[in-house]
Design an enzyme around this catalytic site. Structure first.
Site, PDB file in Angstrom:
ATOM      1  N   ASP A 141      12.293  -4.585  -1.140  1.00 54.14           N
ATOM      2  CA  ASP A 141      11.554  -5.917  -1.439  1.00 54.14           C
ATOM      3  C   ASP A 141      12.661  -6.974  -2.065  1.00 54.14           C
ATOM      4  O   ASP A 141      12.261  -7.959  -2.978  1.00 54.14           O
ATOM      5  CB  ASP A 141      10.493  -5.744  -2.642  1.00 54.14           C
ATOM      6  CG  ASP A 141       9.582  -7.041  -2.873  1.00 54.14           C
ATOM      7  OD1 ASP A 141       8.803  -7.052  -4.060  1.00 54.14           O
ATOM      8  OD2 ASP A 141       9.460  -7.822  -1.884  1.00 54.14           O
ATOM      9  N   LYS A 144      15.860 -10.373   2.374  1.00 54.66           N
ATOM     10  CA  LYS A 144      15.174 -10.107   3.410  1.00 54.66           C
ATOM     11  C   LYS A 144      16.242  -9.825   4.574  1.00 54.66           C
ATOM     12  O   LYS A 144      16.068  -8.790   5.394  1.00 54.66           O
ATOM     13  CB  LYS A 144      14.181 -10.918   4.065  1.00 54.66           C
ATOM     14  CG  LYS A 144      13.070 -11.386   3.302  1.00 54.66           C
ATOM     15  CD  LYS A 144      12.563 -10.214   2.450  1.00 54.66           C
ATOM     16  CE  LYS A 144      11.809 -10.884   1.051  1.00 54.66           C
ATOM     17  NZ  LYS A 144      11.674  -9.574   0.096  1.00 54.66           N
ATOM     18  N   ASP A 169       8.435  -4.672   2.167  1.00 52.51           N
ATOM     19  CA  ASP A 169       7.412  -5.651   1.795  1.00 52.51           C
ATOM     20  C   ASP A 169       7.871  -7.037   2.743  1.00 52.51           C
ATOM     21  O   ASP A 169       9.348  -6.850   3.141  1.00 52.51           O
ATOM     22  CB  ASP A 169       7.601  -6.251   0.402  1.00 52.51           C
ATOM     23  CG  ASP A 169       6.334  -7.137   0.129  1.00 52.51           C
ATOM     24  OD1 ASP A 169       6.632  -7.928  -1.022  1.00 52.51           O
ATOM     25  OD2 ASP A 169       5.327  -7.239   0.748  1.00 52.51           O
ATOM     26  N   ASN A 170       7.069  -7.952   2.965  1.00 48.66           N
ATOM     27  CA  ASN A 170       7.348  -9.162   3.736  1.00 48.66           C
ATOM     28  C   ASN A 170       7.937  -9.084   5.115  1.00 48.66           C
ATOM     29  O   ASN A 170       8.709  -9.909   5.543  1.00 48.66           O
ATOM     30  CB  ASN A 170       8.391  -9.759   2.653  1.00 48.66           C
ATOM     31  CG  ASN A 170       7.892  -9.937   1.390  1.00 48.66           C
ATOM     32  OD1 ASN A 170       8.832  -9.595   0.606  1.00 48.66           O
ATOM     33  ND2 ASN A 170       6.931 -10.779   1.070  1.00 48.66           N
ATOM     34  N   GLU A 199       1.288 -12.492  -0.776  1.00 48.94           N
ATOM     35  CA  GLU A 199       0.648 -12.418  -2.189  1.00 48.94           C
ATOM     36  C   GLU A 199       0.207 -13.798  -2.693  1.00 48.94           C
ATOM     37  O   GLU A 199       0.752 -14.842  -2.390  1.00 48.94           O
ATOM     38  CB  GLU A 199       1.524 -12.172  -3.327  1.00 48.94           C
ATOM     39  CG  GLU A 199       3.048 -12.729  -3.293  1.00 48.94           C
ATOM     40  CD  GLU A 199       4.230 -11.881  -2.439  1.00 48.94           C
ATOM     41  OE1 GLU A 199       3.745 -11.259  -1.299  1.00 48.94           O
ATOM     42  OE2 GLU A 199       5.264 -12.266  -2.630  1.00 48.94           O
TER      43      GLU A 199
HETATM   44  N1  LIG Z   1      19.788  -5.444  -6.132  1.00 42.36           N
HETATM   45  C1  LIG Z   1      19.506  -6.473  -4.938  1.00 42.36           C
HETATM   46  N2  LIG Z   1      20.656  -6.701  -4.044  1.00 42.36           N
HETATM   47  C2  LIG Z   1      20.592  -7.761  -3.230  1.00 42.36           C
HETATM   48  N3  LIG Z   1      19.634  -8.686  -3.426  1.00 42.36           N
HETATM   49  C3  LIG Z   1      18.700  -8.778  -4.264  1.00 42.36           C
HETATM   50  C4  LIG Z   1      18.784  -7.665  -5.206  1.00 42.36           C
HETATM   51  N4  LIG Z   1      17.873  -7.999  -6.217  1.00 42.36           N
HETATM   52  C5  LIG Z   1      17.322  -9.126  -5.678  1.00 42.36           C
HETATM   53  N5  LIG Z   1      17.902  -9.788  -4.833  1.00 42.36           N
HETATM   54  C6  LIG Z   1      17.839 -10.857  -4.437  1.00 42.36           C
HETATM   55  C7  LIG Z   1      16.204 -11.618  -3.846  1.00 42.36           C
HETATM   56  O1  LIG Z   1      15.190 -10.969  -4.689  1.00 42.36           O
HETATM   57  C8  LIG Z   1      13.980 -11.530  -4.352  1.00 42.36           C
HETATM   58  C9  LIG Z   1      13.500 -11.146  -3.067  1.00 42.36           C
HETATM   59  N6  LIG Z   1      12.298 -11.389  -2.696  1.00 42.36           N
HETATM   60  C10 LIG Z   1      11.910 -12.387  -2.094  1.00 42.36           C
HETATM   61  O2  LIG Z   1      12.707 -13.210  -1.661  1.00 42.36           O
HETATM   62  C11 LIG Z   1      10.574 -12.936  -1.759  1.00 42.36           C
HETATM   63  C12 LIG Z   1       9.941 -13.927  -1.164  1.00 42.36           C
HETATM   64  C13 LIG Z   1       8.698 -14.444  -0.790  1.00 42.36           C
HETATM   65  C14 LIG Z   1       8.307 -15.895  -0.556  1.00 42.36           C
HETATM   66  C15 LIG Z   1       9.019 -16.916  -1.092  1.00 42.36           C
HETATM   67  C16 LIG Z   1       8.542 -18.178  -0.564  1.00 42.36           C
HETATM   68  C17 LIG Z   1       7.438 -18.260   0.329  1.00 42.36           C
HETATM   69  F1  LIG Z   1       7.166 -19.719   0.830  1.00 42.36           F
HETATM   70  C18 LIG Z   1       7.224 -17.315   0.881  1.00 42.36           C
HETATM   71  C19 LIG Z   1       7.556 -15.965   0.450  1.00 42.36           C
HETATM   72  C20 LIG Z   1       7.998 -13.237  -1.161  1.00 42.36           C
HETATM   73  C21 LIG Z   1       8.228 -12.065  -1.340  1.00 42.36           C
HETATM   74  O3  LIG Z   1       7.189 -11.057  -1.824  1.00 42.36           O
HETATM   75  C22 LIG Z   1       9.511 -11.996  -1.815  1.00 42.36           C
HETATM   76  O4  LIG Z   1       9.754 -10.623  -1.963  1.00 42.36           O
HETATM   77 MG   LIG Z   2       8.021  -9.344  -1.789  1.00 41.24          MG
END
Ligand SMILES: Nc1ncnc2c1ncn2CCOCCNC(=O)c1cc(-c2ccc(F)cc2)cc(O)c1O
Ligand SMILES: [Mg+2]
Length: 214
Positions: A141, A144, A169-170, A199
């Protein structure tokens, strides 16, 4: 800014959820995100699919990539058997700070280890740093475009075993096309798509469940 938002989410938990009651923490976050401010938690609809997969797998060792505020971490941990553990990786220190407090409010600190840093750096260290042999369940999650490289990394580091479940997810929104193509076409995985919604919205999204065949 984004940090102030996640701080308000934490306050909503501390105000509306019962300390030590994980399901009330999940409810409080869902109510806050539905009524006040959208946030990128897996949410209640996809959360129910997550619950059913966790209950079916009954994992002892779980890896979560992308903790954010700890919503899915708490949701998963609340269903785990007593000795089970979750290692959850969060890149953003502000999110990790909030997640630790949400997890503490739920009373699940003993089951969950929040690790700060990029997944690409931490996955190769899992065995030596945390004494992990293999994971029973991986919940993806995080960024992406990291789903595919990190899945390959997990394979190469011998962290997956025959029957390990990857739940992503996603896979539709924001979307992970290269990951989907890989798990759906590789002979090493058996994949299944669970259609749902992004969500707290009506947009299509879904979870992809993939069994590692070894
Ligand atoms: N340990 C690691 N190593 C590398 N990278 C890492 C990390 N830990 C965190 N990160 C960084 C990224 O973490 C957040 C990632 N999640 C999302 O970006 C996300 C975005 C939407 C979304 C946004 C906007 C819309 F319009 C529509 C949908 C919905 C979701 O359900 C999402 O999960
Ligand atoms: Mg997500």
């Amino acid at each position: 800014n984004y940090y102030r938002d996640v701080n308000r989410l934490l306050h909503a938990v501390q105000k509306n959820a019962t300390k030590g009651d994980p399901r009330s923490v999940v409810k409080a976050i869902d109510n806050f995100c539905r009524q006040k401010e959208w946030a990128m938690n897996v949410g209640d609809e996809k959360g129910c699919i997550l619950d059913s997969v966790v209950s079916e797998v009954n994992p002892v060792t779980v890896l979560e990539l992308g903790t954010y505020c700890g919503y899915s971490t708490v949701r998963i941990a609340s269903l785990l058997p007593p000795r089970a553990k979750i290692i959850t990786l969060e890149f953003n220190p502000d999110y990790a700070k909030i997640a630790r407090q949400v997890i503490a409010w739920a009373g699940l600190e003993d089951k969950i280890q929040v690790v700060e840093g990029p997944s690409g750096e931490w996955i190769p260290k899992m065995k030596e740093q945390f004494g992990v042999k293999t994971f029973d369940l991986v919940f993806l999650d995080h960024w992406k475009d990291r789903y595919l490289p990190d899945t390959k990394l997990l394979e190469d580091c011998g962290l997956l075993r025959k029957g390990t479940i990857l739940l992503a997810d996603n896979v539709i929104c924001p979307g992970t096309p290269d990951y989907l193509e890989y798990v759906r076409n590789s002979p090493r995985y058996k994949s299944q798509y669970f259609k749902s919604h992004l969500e707290y919205t009506k947009a299509e999204d879904g979870l992809e469940k993939s069994v590692f065949l070894g």
